[in-house]
Design an enzyme around this catalytic site. Structure first.
Site, mmCIF file in Angstrom:
data_model
loop_
_atom_site.group_PDB
_atom_site.id
_atom_site.type_symbol
_atom_site.label_atom_id
_atom_site.label_comp_id
_atom_site.label_asym_id
_atom_site.label_seq_id
_atom_site.Cartn_x
_atom_site.Cartn_y
_atom_site.Cartn_z
ATOM 1 N N GLU A 1 -154.127 -62.455 14.444
ATOM 2 C CA GLU A 1 -154.806 -63.055 15.135
ATOM 3 C C GLU A 1 -157.107 -62.721 14.615
ATOM 4 O O GLU A 1 -157.412 -63.136 16.055
ATOM 5 C CB GLU A 1 -154.858 -62.319 16.129
ATOM 6 C CG GLU A 1 -153.742 -63.275 16.893
ATOM 7 C CD GLU A 1 -153.306 -62.970 18.101
ATOM 8 O OE1 GLU A 1 -153.477 -63.211 18.969
ATOM 9 O OE2 GLU A 1 -152.411 -61.700 18.016
ATOM 10 N N SER B 1 -150.127 -65.378 19.860
ATOM 11 C CA SER B 1 -150.134 -66.202 19.625
ATOM 12 C C SER B 1 -149.541 -67.847 18.383
ATOM 13 O O SER B 1 -150.027 -67.495 17.300
ATOM 14 C CB SER B 1 -151.598 -66.393 18.714
ATOM 15 O OG SER B 1 -152.685 -65.610 19.226
ATOM 16 N N TYR C 1 -156.267 -72.924 20.477
ATOM 17 C CA TYR C 1 -157.049 -72.155 19.891
ATOM 18 C C TYR C 1 -158.346 -73.307 19.280
ATOM 19 O O TYR C 1 -159.553 -73.520 19.711
ATOM 20 C CB TYR C 1 -157.550 -71.259 18.330
ATOM 21 C CG TYR C 1 -156.449 -70.059 19.874
ATOM 22 C CD1 TYR C 1 -156.964 -69.359 20.448
ATOM 23 C CD2 TYR C 1 -155.031 -69.570 18.385
ATOM 24 C CE1 TYR C 1 -156.697 -68.185 21.057
ATOM 25 C CE2 TYR C 1 -154.837 -68.874 19.538
ATOM 26 C CZ TYR C 1 -154.907 -67.870 20.625
ATOM 27 O OH TYR C 1 -154.757 -67.027 21.265
ATOM 28 N N ARG D 1 -152.792 -61.694 31.063
ATOM 29 C CA ARG D 1 -152.497 -62.922 31.191
ATOM 30 C C ARG D 1 -151.046 -62.213 31.033
ATOM 31 O O ARG D 1 -150.387 -62.497 30.090
ATOM 32 C CB ARG D 1 -153.117 -64.040 30.568
ATOM 33 C CG ARG D 1 -153.136 -65.034 30.913
ATOM 34 C CD ARG D 1 -153.538 -66.019 30.294
ATOM 35 N NE ARG D 1 -152.781 -66.268 28.611
ATOM 36 C CZ ARG D 1 -153.186 -66.089 27.610
ATOM 37 N NH1 ARG D 1 -153.747 -65.568 27.002
ATOM 38 N NH2 ARG D 1 -151.603 -66.352 26.320
ATOM 39 N N ASP E 1 -147.443 -65.345 30.686
ATOM 40 C CA ASP E 1 -146.691 -65.969 30.459
ATOM 41 C C ASP E 1 -144.810 -66.419 30.990
ATOM 42 O O ASP E 1 -144.877 -65.865 31.221
ATOM 43 C CB ASP E 1 -146.791 -66.534 28.958
ATOM 44 C CG ASP E 1 -148.304 -66.137 27.973
ATOM 45 O OD1 ASP E 1 -149.502 -66.446 29.422
ATOM 46 O OD2 ASP E 1 -148.623 -65.928 27.158
ATOM 47 N N GLU F 1 -144.403 -63.169 27.758
ATOM 48 C CA GLU F 1 -144.937 -62.305 27.677
ATOM 49 C C GLU F 1 -145.916 -61.689 28.234
ATOM 50 O O GLU F 1 -146.095 -62.669 29.481
ATOM 51 C CB GLU F 1 -145.337 -62.124 25.730
ATOM 52 C CG GLU F 1 -146.448 -63.339 25.929
ATOM 53 C CD GLU F 1 -146.585 -62.913 24.747
ATOM 54 O OE1 GLU F 1 -147.819 -63.177 24.415
ATOM 55 O OE2 GLU F 1 -146.011 -64.313 24.129
ATOM 56 N N ASN G 1 -149.830 -60.257 28.073
ATOM 57 C CA ASN G 1 -151.016 -60.344 26.792
ATOM 58 C C ASN G 1 -152.451 -59.448 27.737
ATOM 59 O O ASN G 1 -153.056 -59.448 28.656
ATOM 60 C CB ASN G 1 -151.940 -61.849 26.985
ATOM 61 C CG ASN G 1 -150.945 -62.426 25.485
ATOM 62 O OD1 ASN G 1 -150.536 -62.513 24.547
ATOM 63 N ND2 ASN G 1 -150.075 -63.468 26.624
ATOM 64 N N GLY H 1 -156.902 -64.668 24.826
ATOM 65 C CA GLY H 1 -158.550 -64.888 24.107
ATOM 66 C C GLY H 1 -159.769 -65.333 25.456
ATOM 67 O O GLY H 1 -159.074 -64.901 26.445
#
Length: 316
Positions: A18, A146, A216, A255, A257, A270, A272, A276
């Site tokens: 990433e 990602s 992205y 974050r 998900d 998951e 994070n 990002g």
């Protein structure tokens, strides 16, 4: 402002799959901090050594790294040894959240909803996996983010190729039950009992394919913030997100998900710990929905930078 934080390093780039996204995140964070009067400097951990990082004399750092060596506890451990306060979660929580298999085991232990799964390796009889998890299913490397190396398997004949794609990135591979539904994400700020969720975001990617490109670089993906949900469902998603964050010991920001199934039941996918921070990123979007600008968000995250490993006996 600059006197408050001293010389600040923005760690970006790195050596993970990433890297490209991290370069964008880091540049955005640095520019935002400079606009707020912070003495912020970029440092690429993929090119500079730990000795060079130590020699920079940073008073604290903002971690804008994603994936391995940046989000998995390794750089956090190094910063602990160097005594440099840093943003986000500590070594343990970072390592746990980066390992999707361990994350799911902890969540299940705490009664949190996450899709059924199986860990695969070179000795696994791949044709038997769909019989246990049913089709379709998801194959992914458990230590990448990602959507790197991820495949949706719709038939038995897809298993071998999907496993090979994930095994390029990991020695173990995660097979996960596929939940049909709406894709949601929840940004989180703070630590411990003070952790709070920002408004739920719904992600609507073309064809339901929220892959690396659509995350992205594409302008085709739609985002709804706050998501159009019944109030009780939004509250439940936020509650689960905060608990999922707390059970892993996450700090600073993160974050979670989700997939929301057809019965409005949320399923955790998951966590994070260094999300990002690009122009397409979701944490700044959620912050904006409650009146927090990108620059103010970066400053707020930076203000909580700290070393997390402490020994009361040694400090006594």
């Amino acid at each position: 402002m600059s006197n408050q934080f001293g010389k600040v390093g923005v760690l970006y780039g790195g050596r993970s799959a990433e890297r490209e996204v991290s370069l964008m995140s880091g540049k955005g964070v640095q520019q935002a901090l400079i606009s707020a009067g912070v003495d912020a400097h970029l440092f690429d951990t993929g090119e500079g050594s730990l000795a060079e990082l130590a020699a920079e004399g940073f008073d604290r750092v903002f971690i804008a790294l994603h994936g391995r060596y940046g989000e998995d506890g390794t750089i956090q451990g190094a910063l602990e040894l160097l005594g440099i306060p840093y943003t986000g979660s500590g070594p343990m929580a970072s390592a746990l959240a980066m390992d999707k298999t361990m994350t799911k085991r902890i969540w299940l232990q705490h009664g949190l909803p996450t899709p059924d799964f199986e860990v695969l390796d070179a000795d696994t009889e791949l044709r038997l996996v769909p019989d246990r998890l049913s089709l379709p299913l998801i194959i992914k490397p458990p230590h990448e983010g990602s959507t790197v190396g991820i495949t949706k398997v719709v038939g038995y004949s897809d298993m071998k190729e999907a496993y090979a794609a994930a095994a390029r990135f990991d020695s173990e591979v995660l097979a996960e039950q596929f939940i049909t539904g709406r894709e949601l994400t929840v940004a989180l700020l703070g630590s411990g009992k003070a952790a709070r969720a920002l408004p739920v975001i719904e992600i609507a990617a073309p064809g339901g394919n929220y892959d690396y490109e659509h995350k992205y670089f594409s302008d085709d993906t739609q985002y709804f913030c706050p998501a159009t949900l019944p109030p009780e469902v939004a509250e439940e998603v936020a509650r689960i997100a905060v608990k999922a964050y707390q059970t892993l010991g996450c700090e600073g920001w993160g974050r979670a998900d989700f997939i929301l199934d057809r019965d409005n039941r949320p399923w955790l996918l998951e966590m994070n710990t260094s999300p990002g921070m690009t122009g397409h990123s979701l944490v700044p979007m959620a912050a904006k929905a409650v009146g927090i600008s990108y620059a103010d968000l970066c400053v707020a995250i930076l203000s909580e930078a700290s070393c997390k490993v402490h020994s009361p006996a040694r400090n006594a």
